[in-house]
Design an enzyme around this catalytic site. Sequence first.
Site, PDB file in Angstrom:
ATOM      1  CG  HIS A   7      -5.225  19.398   0.509  1.00 29.55           C
ATOM      2  ND1 HIS A   7      -6.582  19.420   0.718  1.00 29.55           N
ATOM      3  CD2 HIS A   7      -4.918  18.996  -0.614  1.00 29.55           C
ATOM      4  CE1 HIS A   7      -7.063  18.870  -0.425  1.00 29.55           C
ATOM      5  NE2 HIS A   7      -5.981  18.259  -1.311  1.00 29.55           N
ATOM      6  NE  ARG A   8      -8.558  20.662  -2.692  1.00 27.84           N
ATOM      7  CZ  ARG A   8      -9.676  20.212  -2.740  1.00 27.84           C
ATOM      8  NH1 ARG A   8     -10.786  21.156  -2.378  1.00 27.84           N
ATOM      9  NH2 ARG A   8      -9.912  18.948  -2.895  1.00 27.84           N
ATOM     10  CD  GLU A  34      -2.537  19.566  -3.420  1.00 25.36           C
ATOM     11  OE1 GLU A  34      -3.072  19.119  -4.413  1.00 25.36           O
ATOM     12  OE2 GLU A  34      -3.427  20.552  -3.001  1.00 25.36           O
ATOM     13  CG  ASP A  36      -5.641  21.304  -6.755  1.00 18.29           C
ATOM     14  OD1 ASP A  36      -5.273  19.987  -6.860  1.00 18.29           O
ATOM     15  OD2 ASP A  36      -6.024  21.813  -5.798  1.00 18.29           O
ATOM     16  CG  HIS A  49      -9.919  20.807  -6.364  1.00 15.54           C
ATOM     17  ND1 HIS A  49     -11.074  20.303  -6.593  1.00 15.54           N
ATOM     18  CD2 HIS A  49      -9.138  19.871  -5.868  1.00 15.54           C
ATOM     19  CE1 HIS A  49     -10.721  18.871  -6.763  1.00 15.54           C
ATOM     20  NE2 HIS A  49      -9.601  18.808  -5.776  1.00 15.54           N
ATOM     21  CD  GLU A 112      -4.377  16.860  -7.904  1.00 18.78           C
ATOM     22  OE1 GLU A 112      -4.451  17.209  -6.751  1.00 18.78           O
ATOM     23  OE2 GLU A 112      -4.957  16.139  -8.563  1.00 18.78           O
ATOM     24  CE  LYS A 114      -7.078  18.377  -8.844  1.00 19.53           C
ATOM     25  NZ  LYS A 114      -7.538  17.071  -8.170  1.00 19.53           N
ATOM     26  CG  ASP A 232      -8.008  20.111   4.038  1.00 20.07           C
ATOM     27  OD1 ASP A 232      -7.607  20.516   2.997  1.00 20.07           O
ATOM     28  OD2 ASP A 232      -9.006  19.148   4.112  1.00 20.07           O
TER      29      ASP A 232
HETATM   30  O1  G3P Z   1      -2.413  16.141  -4.000  1.00 20.45           O
HETATM   31  C1  G3P Z   1      -3.404  15.610  -3.134  1.00 20.45           C
HETATM   32  C2  G3P Z   1      -5.079  16.010  -3.296  1.00 20.45           C
HETATM   33  O2  G3P Z   1      -4.901  17.252  -3.351  1.00 20.45           O
HETATM   34  C3  G3P Z   1      -5.647  15.020  -4.370  1.00 20.45           C
HETATM   35  O3  G3P Z   1      -6.911  15.396  -4.288  1.00 20.45           O
HETATM   36  O4  G3P Z   1      -9.071  16.264  -5.119  1.00 20.45           O
HETATM   37  O5  G3P Z   1      -7.893  17.242  -3.360  1.00 20.45           O
HETATM   38  O6  G3P Z   1      -6.869  17.570  -5.337  1.00 20.45           O
HETATM   39  P1  G3P Z   1      -7.549  16.624  -4.515  1.00 20.45           P
HETATM   40 CA    CA Z   2      -4.832  18.557  -5.192  1.00 21.09          CA
END
Ligand code: G3P
Ligand code: CA
Length: 247
Positions: A7-8, A34, A36, A49, A112, A114, A232
């Site tokens: 994640h990120r 993943e 953003d 993000h 993702e 945004k 994460d």
């Molecule tokens: O893509 C899953 C998750 O990243 C969505 O929420 O706020 O962490 O971008 P957020």
């Molecule tokens: Ca995200």
Amino acid sequence: MTLIFAHRGSAGTHPENTMEAFLAAEKSGSDGIELDVHLSKDGEIVVIHDETVDRTTNGKGFVNQLLLKEIKELNASYKFKTFQSFIRVPRIPVLKEIFDWMRGNDLLCNIELKNGKIEYPFLEEKVIQLIRDYQYEERIIISSFNHYSLIHCYQLAPEIETAALYSDSLYMPWVYARAIRAKGIHPNIKSASDMIINGAIENGIAIRPYTVNKDNEIERLIRVKCSAIITDYPEKAIKIRRKISKM
Ligand code: G3P
Ligand code: CA
């Protein structure tokens, strides 16, 4: 097998959405990352993000009011005090940098969009063009909380997988996914019971809950054979997956 998406990047241990975090994800043995995206003032696809640079850097302002040149001057690890890089200052990357680096690995990439709060002109077109330029159609999943945007992506590029992000529980989300032509759903972990995971998979819809950080949740999702988890802590998730596979 349940795939592990960082994640990120490895955001639990490295400054989120930086090359450092993505390199750590690769090193951990993650199956995917993943990230953003937003657009800068000059229309570049920027990996960050928030709508502003305030939380994660030493700068201030909206991404869409800053030129890429200005964004590139910011220290993207400024607020991540536990991370020290003696080689270089972590910067906010553009999507193209991530794609260049992906030429040297087999990682999947969940982009993702945004665009829930700000409507970025031609964000979908720009992202899809870049995916096609790199021929990454099979390696990318486009997700968004903005499902109108996902429909738009599907219309532009039906060959690229889209996945609907959502937070609160949906009834039979696989039915909804099909209605918007999404091949996947990305629910908040709190909306990802075993019943929902099984239902999605039985109905041919990939399910990748976020953000799955607790050991017991990671273990549950791997045991129920969830399509993927977004975490994460990919290094920890890989270890748990390895342990379960040996049982
Ligand atoms: O893509 C899953 C998750 O990243 C969505 O929420 O706020 O962490 O971008 P957020
Ligand atoms: Ca995200």
